[in-house]
Design an enzyme around this catalytic site. Structure first.
Site, PDB file in Angstrom:
ATOM      1  N   TYR A 173      12.834  21.712   0.526  1.00 13.25           N
ATOM      2  CA  TYR A 173      11.598  21.959  -0.220  1.00 13.25           C
ATOM      3  C   TYR A 173      11.186  20.756  -1.056  1.00 13.25           C
ATOM      4  O   TYR A 173      10.044  20.684  -1.520  1.00 13.25           O
ATOM      5  CB  TYR A 173      11.744  23.169  -1.148  1.00 13.25           C
ATOM      6  CG  TYR A 173      12.028  24.491  -0.488  1.00 13.25           C
ATOM      7  CD1 TYR A 173      11.990  24.648   0.895  1.00 13.25           C
ATOM      8  CD2 TYR A 173      12.355  25.598  -1.256  1.00 13.25           C
ATOM      9  CE1 TYR A 173      12.268  25.870   1.490  1.00 13.25           C
ATOM     10  CE2 TYR A 173      12.630  26.824  -0.677  1.00 13.25           C
ATOM     11  CZ  TYR A 173      12.591  26.950   0.697  1.00 13.25           C
ATOM     12  OH  TYR A 173      12.874  28.165   1.268  1.00 13.25           O
ATOM     13  N   HIS A 229      21.071  26.801   5.559  1.00  7.36           N
ATOM     14  CA  HIS A 229      19.661  27.140   5.730  1.00  7.36           C
ATOM     15  C   HIS A 229      19.350  27.719   7.117  1.00  7.36           C
ATOM     16  O   HIS A 229      18.583  28.677   7.241  1.00  7.36           O
ATOM     17  CB  HIS A 229      18.790  25.898   5.473  1.00  7.36           C
ATOM     18  CG  HIS A 229      17.403  26.225   5.036  1.00  7.36           C
ATOM     19  ND1 HIS A 229      16.680  25.423   4.186  1.00  7.36           N
ATOM     20  CD2 HIS A 229      16.593  27.274   5.306  1.00  7.36           C
ATOM     21  CE1 HIS A 229      15.494  25.960   3.967  1.00  7.36           C
ATOM     22  NE2 HIS A 229      15.417  27.086   4.639  1.00  7.36           N
TER      23      HIS A 229
END
Length: 280
Positions: free
Chosen positions: A57, A115
């Site tokens: 991010y 992730h």
């Protein structure tokens, strides 16, 4: 009825499961540093205690600044981040996890996720590194994200530390029944990202009708539905109005008829579907 003002709902209002607050703030695409910091600070001072970010991010530093700026003790915050797919070799996990802690400005994170089970992911190498970080006290909990049932089964088998959560896309248009069942079998919590299907739930007549019945927003109804399913929701929000609207979902209590009406939605829509996803 959703008649409370967000300022009157305290952090104790939010239920927890396995020590994880069931409503959190997602920060995906919250890339403007000042805005991201302010979003996190606003959410925490409103009552949120669960903040979710990820290496990819590119906002861990801003998230950390928001945590530091908020008038909330660090130990009261459940802070989570994720290791990106290119950093999942054993040594890279150890190194980049520490880099994430540095960017966040914290001594530990409450939850560290894999992730995606792709890229450099190797069950034994990746998860043994997470177990090392767990044993060192740098992470409080191990998590996985976007894992399908077969990935979960393997991860539970090889990971020395307990896996507490699997973060997947989950909302009324993608209820993920099989994954929820598998997680329940292994006592793994389900964390739902994109719980509003990136706004697609707003156009569903069944959700609109339940929202009108409860004098609530479609977002609040969708988050209340997730909570009834035992799912921890982490909706993304940047502005105070959306952060507040989501928080007020904690005052919405759905009855069985409401749940049945939402469960009967026959449209399926996956909002996050990259070519590299394990289900493709």
């Amino acid at each position: 009825m959703a008649t409370h003002d967000a300022d009157t709902i305290g952090p104790e209002t939010c239920p927890t499961t396995s020590g994880i607050p069931m409503l959190g703030l997602g920060t995906w695409q919250n890339e403007d540093p000042e805005q991201c910091t302010e979003s996190v600070r606003t959410a925490l001072e409103m009552g949120y205690r669960h903040i979710d970010t990820a290496q990819i991010y590119d906002n861990e530093e801003a998230v950390g600044e928001g945590v530091a700026a908020a008038d909330v003790d660090r130990e009261d915050i459940f802070l989570a981040t994720k290791i990106w797919i290119s950093n999942l070799s054993h040594e890279d996990v150890l190194e980049t996890a520490r880099n994430s802690l540095d960017r966040l400005g914290v001594e530990y994170v409450d939850l560290l996720y894999v992730h995606w089970p792709i890229g450099e992911y190797d069950p034994e190498g990746t998860l043994s590194a997470l177990s090392e970080l767990y044993n060192e006290g740098l992470i409080e909990n191990v998590g996985v994200s976007n894992f399908q049932p077969e990935h979960l089964e393997e991860a539970v088998d090889v990971c020395d530390a307990p896996i507490v959560a699997n973060q997947v896309e989950l909302h009324p248009l993608l209820p993920q029944a099989e994954i929820r069942e598998t997680c329940a079998d292994y006592d793994i919590e389900v964390v739902g990202y994109s719980p509003l299907a990136r706004g697609r739930v707003f156009d569903q007549p069944a959700i609109q009708e339940v929202a009108a019945k409860h004098d609530a927003s479609e977002a609040q109804v969708s988050l209340a539905w997730a909570r009834e399913k035992g799912v921890i929701a982490i909706p993304k929000a940047t502005g105070e109005d959306h952060i507040s609207d989501n928080w007020e979902s904690l005052t919405v209590d759905l009855d069985p008829e409401d749940i049945d009406a939402i469960d009967a939605i026959d449209e399926t829509n996956r909002a996050v579907d990259p070519d590299f996803a394990p289900w493709n």
